[in-house]
Design a protein around this motif. Structure first.
Motif, PDB file in Angstrom:
ATOM      1  N   THR A 197     -16.557  63.802  -5.052  1.00  0.00           N
ATOM      2  CA  THR A 197     -15.570  63.694  -6.123  1.00  0.00           C
ATOM      3  C   THR A 197     -15.561  62.297  -6.724  1.00  0.00           C
ATOM      4  OG1 THR A 197     -14.154  65.405  -5.150  1.00  0.00           O
ATOM      5  CG2 THR A 197     -13.098  63.836  -6.649  1.00  0.00           C
ATOM      6  N   TYR A 198     -15.643  61.280  -5.868  1.00  0.00           N
ATOM      7  CA  TYR A 198     -15.595  59.906  -6.368  1.00  0.00           C
ATOM      8  C   TYR A 198     -16.892  59.491  -7.048  1.00  0.00           C
ATOM      9  CZ  TYR A 198     -10.948  58.329  -5.401  1.00  0.00           C
ATOM     10  OH  TYR A 198      -9.596  58.140  -5.489  1.00  0.00           O
ATOM     11  N   LEU A 224      -2.833  60.380  -6.604  1.00  0.00           N
ATOM     12  CA  LEU A 224      -4.220  59.899  -6.621  1.00  0.00           C
ATOM     13  C   LEU A 224      -5.169  60.797  -7.406  1.00  0.00           C
ATOM     14  CD1 LEU A 224      -4.543  58.759  -2.889  1.00  0.00           C
ATOM     15  CD2 LEU A 224      -4.115  57.344  -4.906  1.00  0.00           C
ATOM     16  N   ALA A 225      -4.717  61.968  -7.807  1.00  0.00           N
ATOM     17  CA  ALA A 225      -5.603  62.911  -8.487  1.00  0.00           C
ATOM     18  C   ALA A 225      -6.130  62.339  -9.803  1.00  0.00           C
ATOM     19  CB  ALA A 225      -4.860  64.219  -8.754  1.00  0.00           C
ATOM     20  N   ASP A 226      -7.431  62.484 -10.007  1.00  0.00           N
ATOM     21  CA  ASP A 226      -8.095  62.101 -11.266  1.00  0.00           C
ATOM     22  C   ASP A 226      -7.938  60.616 -11.583  1.00  0.00           C
ATOM     23  OD1 ASP A 226      -8.858  64.815 -11.724  1.00  0.00           O
ATOM     24  OD2 ASP A 226      -6.859  65.220 -12.521  1.00  0.00           O
ATOM     25  N   ARG A 227      -7.815  59.780 -10.574  1.00  0.00           N
ATOM     26  CA  ARG A 227      -7.702  58.338 -10.798  1.00  0.00           C
ATOM     27  C   ARG A 227      -8.825  57.600 -10.076  1.00  0.00           C
ATOM     28  NH1 ARG A 227      -1.177  56.926 -10.720  1.00  0.00           N
ATOM     29  NH2 ARG A 227      -0.501  58.788 -11.856  1.00  0.00           N
ATOM     30  N   GLU A 228      -9.999  58.215 -10.065  1.00  0.00           N
ATOM     31  CA  GLU A 228     -11.120  57.626  -9.332  1.00  0.00           C
ATOM     32  C   GLU A 228     -11.437  56.211  -9.804  1.00  0.00           C
ATOM     33  OE1 GLU A 228     -11.353  62.016  -8.906  1.00  0.00           O
ATOM     34  OE2 GLU A 228     -11.283  60.705 -10.668  1.00  0.00           O
ATOM     35  N   TYR A 248     -14.763  64.412  -0.678  1.00  0.00           N
ATOM     36  CA  TYR A 248     -14.134  63.313  -1.412  1.00  0.00           C
ATOM     37  C   TYR A 248     -15.173  62.339  -1.965  1.00  0.00           C
ATOM     38  CZ  TYR A 248      -9.156  64.214  -0.791  1.00  0.00           C
ATOM     39  OH  TYR A 248      -7.891  64.745  -0.880  1.00  0.00           O
ATOM     40  N   LYS A 298      -1.526  63.268  -2.858  1.00  0.00           N
ATOM     41  CA  LYS A 298      -2.594  63.916  -3.610  1.00  0.00           C
ATOM     42  C   LYS A 298      -2.299  63.897  -5.104  1.00  0.00           C
ATOM     43  CE  LYS A 298      -4.717  67.581  -2.291  1.00  0.00           C
ATOM     44  NZ  LYS A 298      -5.043  68.954  -1.851  1.00  0.00           N
ATOM     45  N   ARG A 299      -1.054  64.160  -5.473  1.00  0.00           N
ATOM     46  CA  ARG A 299      -0.712  64.193  -6.895  1.00  0.00           C
ATOM     47  C   ARG A 299      -0.862  62.815  -7.535  1.00  0.00           C
ATOM     48  NH1 ARG A 299       4.040  63.272  -8.929  1.00  0.00           N
ATOM     49  NH2 ARG A 299       5.156  63.734  -6.985  1.00  0.00           N
ATOM     50  N   VAL A 339      -5.223  61.863   3.424  1.00  0.00           N
ATOM     51  CA  VAL A 339      -5.741  61.805   2.051  1.00  0.00           C
ATOM     52  C   VAL A 339      -6.033  60.359   1.658  1.00  0.00           C
ATOM     53  CG1 VAL A 339      -5.224  62.279  -0.367  1.00  0.00           C
ATOM     54  CG2 VAL A 339      -4.586  63.935   1.394  1.00  0.00           C
ATOM     55  N   VAL A 380      -9.622  58.976   0.591  1.00  0.00           N
ATOM     56  CA  VAL A 380      -9.787  58.358  -0.729  1.00  0.00           C
ATOM     57  C   VAL A 380     -10.347  56.955  -0.613  1.00  0.00           C
ATOM     58  CG1 VAL A 380      -8.435  57.366  -2.621  1.00  0.00           C
ATOM     59  CG2 VAL A 380      -8.142  59.760  -2.016  1.00  0.00           C
TER      60      VAL A 380
END
Length: 347
Positions: free
Chosen positions: A162-163, A25-29, A159, A22-23, A121, A125
Motif C-alpha cells: 500500500t505504501y 491514517l487512511a490515504d495519507r501515505e 501495508y 485507521k481512519r 496499525v 504503518v
C-alpha cells in the motif's frame, strides 16, 4: 517569575481505537512517509531518545514474545511514550493476526500518560512507511524497480505494498511467495481486488521469486536464516529486509548494507548481527538510511543493496502523536473521565 509557581495541569486521558487510527491514517501515505523521514533526521541529529527494546519471553511458549519500545522524539511536535507489542505466531493458525499492540503517550511536562492508542496499525504503518522511504532513497542512483517480490504474505506485506503504491511506485509484476499456499493466494486475491496494475504471480519457491524480482520485500516470522545461496542475488536487487532474520550472513557480507540504527540492528541474532558475529567486525555495514538521506554515503549499483530496519520506537511515537493531534484538533478524542483519581497529596 510567577510566585508561587503555577502547578502544571494533569492532562486528561484518552483511549484511541484501532478504527480511529485507521481512519486518520487512511490515504495519507505521502504525509506519513514525510513524517518518518523527519523523525529519521531528528534521530540522526541526536534529538531523540531510543533505548534498547526489552523482550519478554516465555519458557513454555518459546516462539512468543512481548516487546517494550520506550522512546522520546524531540523537535516542535515532541512526544514521549512506549509501544508494547506482542508477537504470537500461533495466532495465525486460528485466523487472527500474529501481532497486537498498544501505544502510550506521556505528557513531557508532568510525565502523566495522556493517551492509549491501539497500535498494531501504527506499527504496520511506520514499518511500511520506513520501507517505502528506504526504497525511494536507495533507488535514486539505481533506477526504480519494475518487478517486486514479497516473501511473506501477511499484514506487513499488505501495508508495504500500500505504501509503495501510495508513494508512486508502479510495477509490471508483483511476485508472491509464502510457506502457506493459502496465504499467498489470499494476498494475490487482495491485490487483484484492490485494482493494482501489472500481473500477480504466485511462486512455489523462494529462489524463483528472488531471481525474478528487482525489489524484494522480506516480511516473514522467520527466527533464523533459511535463504543461503548468494548467487540467487547475482542480479543485484534492492532488498527490504524487514523481518531481519531470513538471510544468511554470507548474503549480508556479499551486499551493501544499510541499517536504520547500527547499534539497535546488530543484536538479537538478526542477519546483520550474525554477520558481525561471524566476522568479528562491522566493516560490512555501508551506512544508515539517514547517511544516504544526508548525502554522506553513496548507494552502489554493482552489488545487492539490503536495508535492514530493526524498527525504532521513535517512529511509533511520532505516528501515534500525529494520530492524537489529528483527533484532538477535530474534537473526536474519547476522554476517560476521572482516569486519574488520586491527585491530592494528602487526600
Amino acid at each position: 517569575m510567577e510566585y508561587p509557581p503555577k502547578r502544571p495541569a494533569v492532562p486528561t486521558f484518552s483511549v484511541i481505537s484501532g478504527a480511529q487510527v485507521k481512519r486518520v491514517l487512511a490515504d495519507r501515505e505521502d504525509v506519513i512517509v514525510e513524517l518518518i523521514s523527519a523523525t529519521y533526521r531528528l534521530h540522526h541529529a541526536g534529538e531523540t531518545v531510543n533505548p534498547p527494546s526489552h523482550f519478554l519471553r516465555f519458557p513454555d511458549r518459546p516462539d512468543a514474545r512481548i516487546i517494550a519500545l520506550p522512546a522520546a522524539v524531540g523537535g516542535e511536535a515532541g512526544a514521549d511514550g512506549i509501544k508494547w507489542i506482542s508477537s504470537f505466531p500461533g495466532n495465525v493458525q486460528h485466523g487472527i493476526p500474529r501481532a497486537s499492540a498498544v501505544l502510550v503517550l506521556n505528557d513531557p511536562k508532568t510525565g502523566y500518560p495522556y493517551a492509549c492508542l491501539e497500535s498494531s496499525v501504527i506499527s504496520a504503518v511506520r514499518t511500511a512507511a520506513s520501507a517505502a522511504l528506504a526504497a525511494d532513497w536507495l533507488s535514486r542512483d539505481r533506477g526504480r524497480a519494475k518487478r517486486v517480490g514479497f516473501i511473506g504474505a501477511g499484514l506487513i506485506a499488505r501495508y508495504i505494498h500500500t505504501y509503495l503504491a501510495g508513494t508512486g511506485w508502479e510495477f509490471d509484476s508483483v511476485g508472491i511467495h509464502d510457506v502457506s499456499a493459502e496465504h499467498g493466494a489470499g494476498f494475490r486475491d487482495y491485490l487483484q481486488g484492490a485494482g493494482g496494475a501489472g500481473e500477480f504471480v504466485l511462486h512455489d519457491s523462494a529462489e524463483s521469486l528472488i531471481r525474478s524480482s528487482d525489489l524484494l520485500v522480506f516480511a516473514t516470522v522467520a527466527g533464523s536464516p533459511y535463504i543461503h545461496p548468494s548467487e540467487w542475488f547475482s542480479h543485484n536487487p534492492l532488498v527490504l529486509n524487514v523481518s531481519l532474520r531470513d538471510l544468511s550472513p554470507e548474503i549480508i557480507l556479499g551486499s551493501a548494507n544499510f541499517l536504520d540504527d547500527i547499534e539497535h540492528c546488530l543484536k538479537a541474532d538478526t542477519s546483520p548481527h550474525l554477520a558481525e558475529q561471524q566476522t568479528g567486525n562491522r566493516e560490512f555495514v555501508t551506512g544508515t538510511l539517514a547517511d544516504v538521506m544526508h548525502g554522506a554515503v553513496r548507494v552502489p549499483e554493482n552489488r545487492p543493496v539490503i536495508f535492514s530496519p530493526f524498527g525504532l520506537g521513535v517512529l511509533d511515537i511520532a505516528v501515534g502523536k500525529y494520530v492524537w493531534d489529528e483527533l484532538h484538533s477535530s474534537g473526536e478524542l474519547l476522554v476517560i473521565d476521572e482516569f486519574f483519581a488520586e491527585l491530592r497529596r494528602y487526600g
